[in-house]
Design a protein around this motif. Structure first.
Motif, PDB file in Angstrom:
ATOM      1  N   ALA A  70       0.825  -1.207   0.000  1.00  0.00           N
ATOM      2  CA  ALA A  70       0.000   0.000   0.000  1.00  0.00           C
ATOM      3  C   ALA A  70       0.857   1.253   0.000  1.00  0.00           C
ATOM      4  CB  ALA A  70      -0.941   0.008   1.204  1.00  0.00           C
ATOM      5  N   MET A  71       1.937   1.227   0.785  1.00  0.00           N
ATOM      6  CA  MET A  71       2.835   2.370   0.827  1.00  0.00           C
ATOM      7  C   MET A  71       3.598   2.506  -0.485  1.00  0.00           C
ATOM      8  SD  MET A  71       2.389   3.879   3.731  1.00  0.00           S
ATOM      9  CE  MET A  71       3.858   4.817   4.170  1.00  0.00           C
ATOM     10  N   MET A  72       3.975   1.379  -1.080  1.00  0.00           N
ATOM     11  CA  MET A  72       4.649   1.424  -2.376  1.00  0.00           C
ATOM     12  C   MET A  72       3.742   2.074  -3.424  1.00  0.00           C
ATOM     13  SD  MET A  72       7.799   0.052  -2.505  1.00  0.00           S
ATOM     14  CE  MET A  72       7.992  -0.638  -4.150  1.00  0.00           C
ATOM     15  N   ASP A  73       2.458   1.743  -3.381  1.00  0.00           N
ATOM     16  CA  ASP A  73       1.519   2.318  -4.337  1.00  0.00           C
ATOM     17  C   ASP A  73       1.415   3.821  -4.153  1.00  0.00           C
ATOM     18  OD1 ASP A  73      -0.655   2.039  -6.391  1.00  0.00           O
ATOM     19  OD2 ASP A  73      -1.848   2.833  -4.745  1.00  0.00           O
ATOM     20  N   ARG A  74       1.433   4.273  -2.910  1.00  0.00           N
ATOM     21  CA  ARG A  74       1.361   5.703  -2.655  1.00  0.00           C
ATOM     22  C   ARG A  74       2.631   6.421  -3.110  1.00  0.00           C
ATOM     23  NH1 ARG A  74      -1.519   6.879   3.170  1.00  0.00           N
ATOM     24  NH2 ARG A  74      -3.541   5.975   2.671  1.00  0.00           N
ATOM     25  N   LEU A  75       3.749   5.734  -3.005  1.00  0.00           N
ATOM     26  CA  LEU A  75       5.034   6.326  -3.375  1.00  0.00           C
ATOM     27  C   LEU A  75       5.225   6.416  -4.882  1.00  0.00           C
ATOM     28  CD1 LEU A  75       7.973   7.215  -2.820  1.00  0.00           C
ATOM     29  CD2 LEU A  75       8.547   4.812  -2.428  1.00  0.00           C
ATOM     30  N   ALA A  76       4.620   5.496  -5.618  1.00  0.00           N
ATOM     31  CA  ALA A  76       4.949   5.336  -7.036  1.00  0.00           C
ATOM     32  C   ALA A  76       4.398   6.466  -7.906  1.00  0.00           C
ATOM     33  CB  ALA A  76       4.405   3.997  -7.534  1.00  0.00           C
TER      34      ALA A  76
END
Length: 430
Positions: A77-83
């Motif tokens: 979920a955090m990776m998705d927000r970062l991308a």
């Protein structure tokens, strides 16, 4: 004997640097407030143009951030927000262009009247002054927050998460280029360039009175720390424990479409639904259909006993599931005995963010909209519309779950205060 002054420590050097940022922001805020709406518009449009020109550098910086995050085992979920990718970056640029196009709120007269004393009294929107924004993971916040702050006449100090520092610095370089193209000081939008967490502590002190409003945007631990330790006013954003309630009168096709979109359009956003409530009167016929749609879309369901009896693939929900912001393809499901029970559940477990009802009964809709206690309440629409851009704000700094000053999406207008401008004719008070 001459005493040698002690060498500055790393923390004292950081304190000096942060204090200077505060002073510079205060000076830039005064100049920005006087610059006029045309200058602010030119600056924001310049930010968008510079960001488009620097797209390759921004995307390359984001790839480096993602590689580091992946190596450190960051949650999906955090990776998705970062991308960022070209499409998402285009969306960030479009948001800046939208913010440049919205009316400038500074100086707008919101009320005017003359009481018995004959004074001409007007209430006029004014900038707040200097904002500090502490946020995690989302590099788009760097651009959105800067543009909204400038639109509202405020200088801003940005402190993004260490996991997206490269992305944020690349975006900030474009923002500064836009400011300078309009003749504004680069100190109007400053960014903390160190990963040292002590910088957050310095911001929480208010930087010697330089910061007027502090806005945290991130997980519960960040927001709670800011609210606990800050020595300046805080505009808070807690979790999005959002509900979709399917009323007995709901159109079945609409209920299926809204429930799936509210959860699965993008699971990592704060407007994603985390609990589905369905009226017992229609659960037997409708819940298996909605559940099938969700499961087919890749969603895990955690259900109460009544819902589990209708959804064989669901696992048992526990007490924590009703108050959890999953930010993952997981949805809690509960069968409720009518509107009263749905409202009771929302009152007990909701975070004050966003609540939605799907219904054809106008009386039920109006009662839900009146009684559901949240910054955003919807009827027959997905909770994923909890977004300032969808409200026509151009963008947002976040969704405020506070009850004072601003609630719901925080756009440019919500980043202003007001003053009373009084014109008299020589009146004196007896």
């Amino acid at each position: 004997m001459t005493r040698t002054a002690p060498a500055p420590t790393a923390d004292s050097a950081l304190e000096t640097e942060m204090s200077a940022m505060g002073r510079n922001a205060r000076a830039a805020a005064r100049a920005l407030a006087l610059a006029g709406p045309e200058t602010r518009t030119k600056a924001i449009a310049g930010m968008a143009s510079a960001l488009r020109a620097r797209a390759d550098q921004v995307l390359a910086a984001n790839v480096a951030d993602l590689d580091d995050a992946r190596a450190k085992g960051m949650a999906s979920a955090m990776m998705d927000r970062l991308a960022l990718d070209p499409k998402r970056l285009d969306g960030v640029i479009a948001a800046l262009e939208s913010i440049a196009a919205i009316p400038d709120p500074v100086g707008v007269e919101t009320a005017r009247w003359t009481p018995e004393n004959g004074l001409d009294i007007a209430r006029v929107r004014t900038p707040i002054g200097v904002l500090a924004i502490i946020y995690e993971s989302r590099p788009n916040v760097t651009a959105d927050a800067a543009a909204l702050a400038v639109r509202a006449g405020n200088a801003v100090i940005l402190r993004g998460g260490s996991e997206c520092l490269r992305s944020n610095l690349a975006i900030h370089a474009a923002l500064v280029e836009g400011l300078e193209s309009a003749g504004l000081s680069p100190d109007t939008v400053q960014i903390v360039t160190t990963r040292n967490r002590a910088a957050v502590g310095h911001i929480l002190t208010g930087l010697g009175g330089s910061i007027d409003l502090l806005i945290p945007r991130g997980g519960r631990s960040l927001v709670e720390r800011v609210k606990r330790e800050a020595r300046v006013a805080v505009l808070g954003h807690l979790e999005g424990v959002n509900h979709v309630y399917v009323h007995a009168s709901a159109d079945p096709d609409m209920a299926r479409a809204v429930a799936v979109n509210a959860k699965m359009r993008r699971v990592s956003v704060c407007g994603a639904a985390e609990t589905l409530l369905i009226d017992r009167a229609v659960a037997d016929a409708l819940l298996p259909l909605i559940a099938g749609d969700l499961i087919e879309a890749g969603c895990e369901l955690r259900a109460d006993p009544a819902a589990r009896a209708l959804i064989p693939a669901a696992t048992a929900a526990n007490d924590d599931d009703w108050s959890t912001e999953y930010l993952q393809p997981i949805l809690a499901v509960k069968v409720v005995d009518g509107l009263d029970a749905a409202l009771d559940h929302v009152a007990r477990y909701g975070s004050g963010h966003t609540e939605s009802i799907v219904a054809a009964d106008d009386a039920a809709i109006e009662r839900f909209l009146a009684e559901a206690d949240a910054g955003i309440v919807l009827a027959n629409a997905s909770t994923q519309f909890a977004d300032g851009g969808e409200f026509g704000f151009g963008g947002e700094i976040g969704i405020s779950t506070d009850r004072l000053h601003a609630r719901g999406p925080v756009g440019a207008e919500q980043l202003t205060s007001f003053k009373y401008v009084i014109r008299g004719k020589g009146q004196t008070r007896p």
